[in-house]
Design a protein around this motif. Structure first.
Motif, PDB file in Angstrom:
ATOM      1  N   ARG A 177       8.833  -7.538  30.963  1.00 30.06           N
ATOM      2  CA  ARG A 177       7.385  -7.709  31.608  1.00 30.06           C
ATOM      3  C   ARG A 177       6.504  -6.919  30.836  1.00 30.06           C
ATOM      4  O   ARG A 177       5.565  -7.339  30.544  1.00 30.06           O
ATOM      5  CB  ARG A 177       7.643  -6.969  32.878  1.00 30.06           C
ATOM      6  N   GLN A 188       1.277  -8.949  25.494  1.00 28.28           N
ATOM      7  CA  GLN A 188       0.919 -10.156  24.703  1.00 28.28           C
ATOM      8  C   GLN A 188      -0.400 -10.582  25.361  1.00 28.28           C
ATOM      9  O   GLN A 188      -1.244 -10.997  24.769  1.00 28.28           O
ATOM     10  CB  GLN A 188       2.061 -11.277  24.962  1.00 28.28           C
ATOM     11  N   ASP A 244       6.559  -6.529  27.613  1.00 28.84           N
ATOM     12  CA  ASP A 244       6.177  -7.387  26.265  1.00 28.84           C
ATOM     13  C   ASP A 244       5.150  -8.615  26.829  1.00 28.84           C
ATOM     14  O   ASP A 244       4.217  -8.637  26.189  1.00 28.84           O
ATOM     15  CB  ASP A 244       7.301  -7.936  25.946  1.00 28.84           C
ATOM     16  N   TYR A 245       5.225  -9.203  27.961  1.00 28.21           N
ATOM     17  CA  TYR A 245       4.357 -10.048  28.393  1.00 28.21           C
ATOM     18  C   TYR A 245       3.146  -9.593  28.733  1.00 28.21           C
ATOM     19  O   TYR A 245       1.916 -10.132  28.375  1.00 28.21           O
ATOM     20  CB  TYR A 245       4.932 -10.596  29.770  1.00 28.21           C
ATOM     21  N   ARG A 246       3.052  -8.382  29.211  1.00 32.05           N
ATOM     22  CA  ARG A 246       1.799  -7.731  29.552  1.00 32.05           C
ATOM     23  C   ARG A 246       0.750  -7.473  28.229  1.00 32.05           C
ATOM     24  O   ARG A 246      -0.224  -7.585  28.168  1.00 32.05           O
ATOM     25  CB  ARG A 246       1.759  -6.459  30.346  1.00 32.05           C
TER      26      ARG A 246
END
Lengths: 444, 307
Positions: free
Chosen positions: B30, B36, B32-34
């Motif tokens: 989560r 990115q 990492d996604y944020r």
């Protein structure tokens, strides 16, 4: 009812906002894969129509700038069954598509194949107040359709006005401005389980995305893979997905029926896995490389190494002939197609002027399927691939992506739905107030 | 291939160990996604590219400058550099030269320029100097500059007095523009300049000068011009003679008087006033004795003719 109308309208507004920002993501949540496309809209219709060339259903106005697909997890029969897993999968697909597009996406338009879609045909009729049909009359006649009792746990996904009739002239696509006394309409209503929508919405919200549209995958793959003539004359699109097979029937460019069979390619894979005693991943590989549905004498001699991963590498060197594999696959494919046949019969498909059937979706890539399908479904069967759109990578042009491409077309150029028309207020006071507000908006 | 009995040092059971590599999850976490998504936000990227280095450099500079010793170091360096430039021989001014001033004015200017030479040209405020010198009444214009040789040159244009103006407080010298340039104690100090008097005389100094030039033939007899009622001139001659001139075109009137004088010796006669105020009827006034004589002559003359 009111709530649904408002929420769908809100979704339409969100879609408009996304178009204004120029970037929107397409998310096809399937059972076997999750595909994500990132579209860029270059303003309103830069395409200049030449002689006899229309705007090509709106697909000239956008360009695919990012595409990614990932193995789906936590989705069964086209519905979310494990939220965390699905959220992870959506995140994976979206992340790599964003990376490819080099742009951040905030709005997403999603489609799914499951959730037990059910079609209803509605009819409504009103007496016109004026001599000429106006915009408000369309909204009134659509609101006058008597809704069937489709159940509390279900939600309307699509509500297309299919046909308008003015007095005794039927088959009008746009009656506005025409004279008459009685306006009648036929509306196609598609309802799905509300739980499936809620779950998908939750997963998408967990990824910090706004849902700007929702569609049935059977409908959008029909939009993508049926050519214009087929849509006009009547055709069925069979979208053979991993966990569910979607059926949509089109007539006069409108979807008039949609259904789904809760069987698909994953069932074929699990049959192979059970029949050959191999893991699912091996079964999937064998299916894609060697699968088929029509056995010939040659297939008895073609031996396939199953390579069972039992740990006993020295002695577990099983092989099967391709005929055996076909013997496992064929009954399941036949079962799916017969189920589809039953649904088409129930819908009265044989009464349509056009009888063509288009097979698309990842499951339609089994060699020899067209022969089998024409024996079960009828003679006019063809394999369908999605329409070509700008910027789509070569890897995403196969039939497995007809849902995603159709959703892109749906995003660019949605058909009119019930909630695109204003519902006229019942009371006169409210109406005059609304007119005053409208006058104010128009003039200031 | 690897040995079946291989174990990780201190690791758990082999089943769990063999399960570990299967855990590879392609999904970004989560966070990492944020991260990115944040990195793909245009405003954030711009901020990262330009804002972050700016903040870092600014912060480091601020931290360094927070120490007073460092600040003093910076100011010292700047002062030293400035001093080095100012003290170069190209910028030294070592002499003062005053051009075009009378001795009195020369001394006054020298007293005003209170600078110890040699001095850097950056420390001379030429504008202020020029303004101060322009304050002197005797100065019409002044140019102050530093000559390439390192000389401060003050070129003064003095006002030239053209007339003496008798005023309540004494005798003033005035120049062409009617500006006072100085005072004198007695008329004899500047006997070469004509005398004017009366209120508003200095405003029409040019006309007065023209009148004096017109009166050239009788210049040795002219005592001065008196402005009457801020309107017209009286020319005063010796022997208490006056020429009353009109307010408009006094020069022509005076020329008429001069012409009359040259033809008939008018002003040498026994008259007190030549009144030219009405150009159609010039009038003269005789002295008392002259009137008596005139009267006598007329009577005897009449009698003689009768006789």
């Amino acid at each position: 009812m009111r709530h649904l109308y408002q929420s769908q309208r809100a979704m339409r507004n969100m879609r408009r906002a996304a178009m204004q920002r120029g970037v929107v993501a397409i998310l096809d949540v399937g059972t076997s894969k999750i595909a994500c496309l990132v579209l860029r809209f270059d303003g309103p219709q830069r395409f200049v129509g030449a002689d006899g060339v229309g705007s090509m259903a709106g697909q000239s106005s956008f360009r695919v700038i990012g595409a990614a697909t990932t193995r789906s997890r936590g989705v069964r029969f086209g519905e979310v069954s494990a939220m965390q897993e699905t959220e992870c999968a959506i995140r994976t697909a979206l992340n790599s598509a964003q990376k490819m597009a080099q742009v951040r996406v905030d709005h997403v338009i999603a489609c799914f194949s499951g959730a037990r879609p059910r079609s209803y045909g509605l009819a409504g009729e009103i007496a016109l107040q004026g001599a000429v049909v106006e915009d408000q009359d369309i909204g009134r006649v659509l609101a006058a359709c008597d809704l069937p009792d489709y159940g509390a746990e279900r939600e309307v996904l699509h509500a297309h006005p299919v046909n308008f009739a003015l007095d005794h002239r039927s088959g009008l696509s746009d009656p506005r401005g025409q004279r008459g006394q009685v306006l009648a309409t036929d509306m196609h209503l598609l309802t799905v389980d509300v739980a499936a929508i809620e779950n998908l919405l939750y997963c998408i919200n967990r990824c910090h995305l706004e849902l700007a549209g929702l569609a049935s995958s059977a409908y959008v793959s029909g939009v993508a893979s049926l050519v214009e003539d087929e849509q006009e004359l009547g055709a069925a699109c069979i979208d053979m997905g991993g966990g569910a097979t979607g059926i949509s029937i089109f007539l006069r460019k409108h979807m008039i029926y949609a259904d789904s069979v809760r069987m698909g390619g994953d069932h074929v894979t699990s049959d192979i896995s059970m029949g050959l005693q191999v893991p699912l991943s091996v079964a999937e590989r064998i299916k894609t490389f060697h699968g088929g549905v029509v056995a010939t004498g040659m297939d008895d001699r073609e031996m396939i190494e199953t390579g069972g991963d039992t740990g006993d590498w020295e002695r577990d060197r099983r092989t099967v002939s391709r005929a055996e594999l076909i013997g496992i696959m064929r009954p399941r494919v036949e079962e799916i197609l017969e189920e589809v046949r039953a649904r088409l019969d129930a819908a009265g498909f044989e009464h349509l002027p056009g009888q063509s059937i288009v097979l698309t979706g990842g499951g339609s890539q089994i060699p020899g399927l067209d022969g089998l399908a024409s024996r079960i479904l009828g003679h006019q069967v063809r394999m369908g691939r999605p329409l070509r759109v700008q910027g789509l990578p070569q890897a995403a042009t196969g039939p497995a992506f007809s849902g995603a491409v159709g959703l892109a077309l749906f995003a660019a150029h949605p058909q009119d739905e019930w909630w695109d028309f204003e519902i006229p207020a019942e009371r006169h006071n409210g109406r005059s107030f609304r007119r005053a507000v409208k006058w104010f908006k128009d003039n200031w | 291939m690897f040995a079946l009995n291989r174990r990780r040092p201190g690791g758990p059971a082999p089943a769990a160990a063999s399960g570990a590599p299967m855990r590879r999850d392609p999904a970004p976490s989560r966070w990492d996604y944020r991260y990115q998504r944040l990195m793909l936000t245009p405003l954030f990227r711009i901020g990262l590219r330009y804002g972050l280095p700016l903040v870092l450099i600014g912060g480091m500079a601020a931290l360094w400058l927070a120490n007073p010793a460092n600040r003093a170091l910076v100011t010292d360096r700047i002062d030293a550099a400035r001093e080095m430039i100012h003290s170069r021989p190209e910028f030294t001014v070592s002499a003062l030269e005053i051009i075009g001033a009378q001795p009195a004015l020369h001394q006054a200017i020298e007293a005003l320029v209170d600078v110890e030479f040699p001095v850097s040209s950056f420390q001379l405020d030429l504008d202020a100097l020029r303004a101060a010198i322009s304050e002197f009444t005797a100065v019409a214009a002044v140019a102050v500059r530093v000559r390439p040789g390192g000389t401060l040159e003050i070129a003064v244009t003095e006002r030239v007095p053209v007339a003496v103006w008798r005023y309540i407080d004494g005798l003033r010298l005035i120049d062409n523009d009617g500006v006072m340039t100085g005072m004198i104690l007695s008329r004899a100090d500047r006997a070469d300049l004509p005398l004017i008097a009366g209120d508003g005389a200095k405003e029409v100094i040019l006309e007065a000068l023209l009148l004096f030039r017109t009166a050239e033939p009788v210049f040795d007899r002219v005592r001065g011009l008196v402005r009457m009622g801020e309107r017209r001139w009286d020319m005063v001659l010796d022997r208490d003679q006056r020429i009353l001139l009109p307010s408009d075109d006094p020069v022509a009137a005076l020329e008429r008087v001069i012409a009359l004088h040259e033809a008939q010796d008018l002003l040498s006669r026994d008259i007190t006033i030549v009144d030219m105020r009405d150009s159609a009827r010039p009038t003269i006034r005789l002295t008392e004795p002259a009137i008596n004589i005139m009267r006598n002559v007329r009577e005897t003359g009449i009698r003689a003719t009768r006789d």
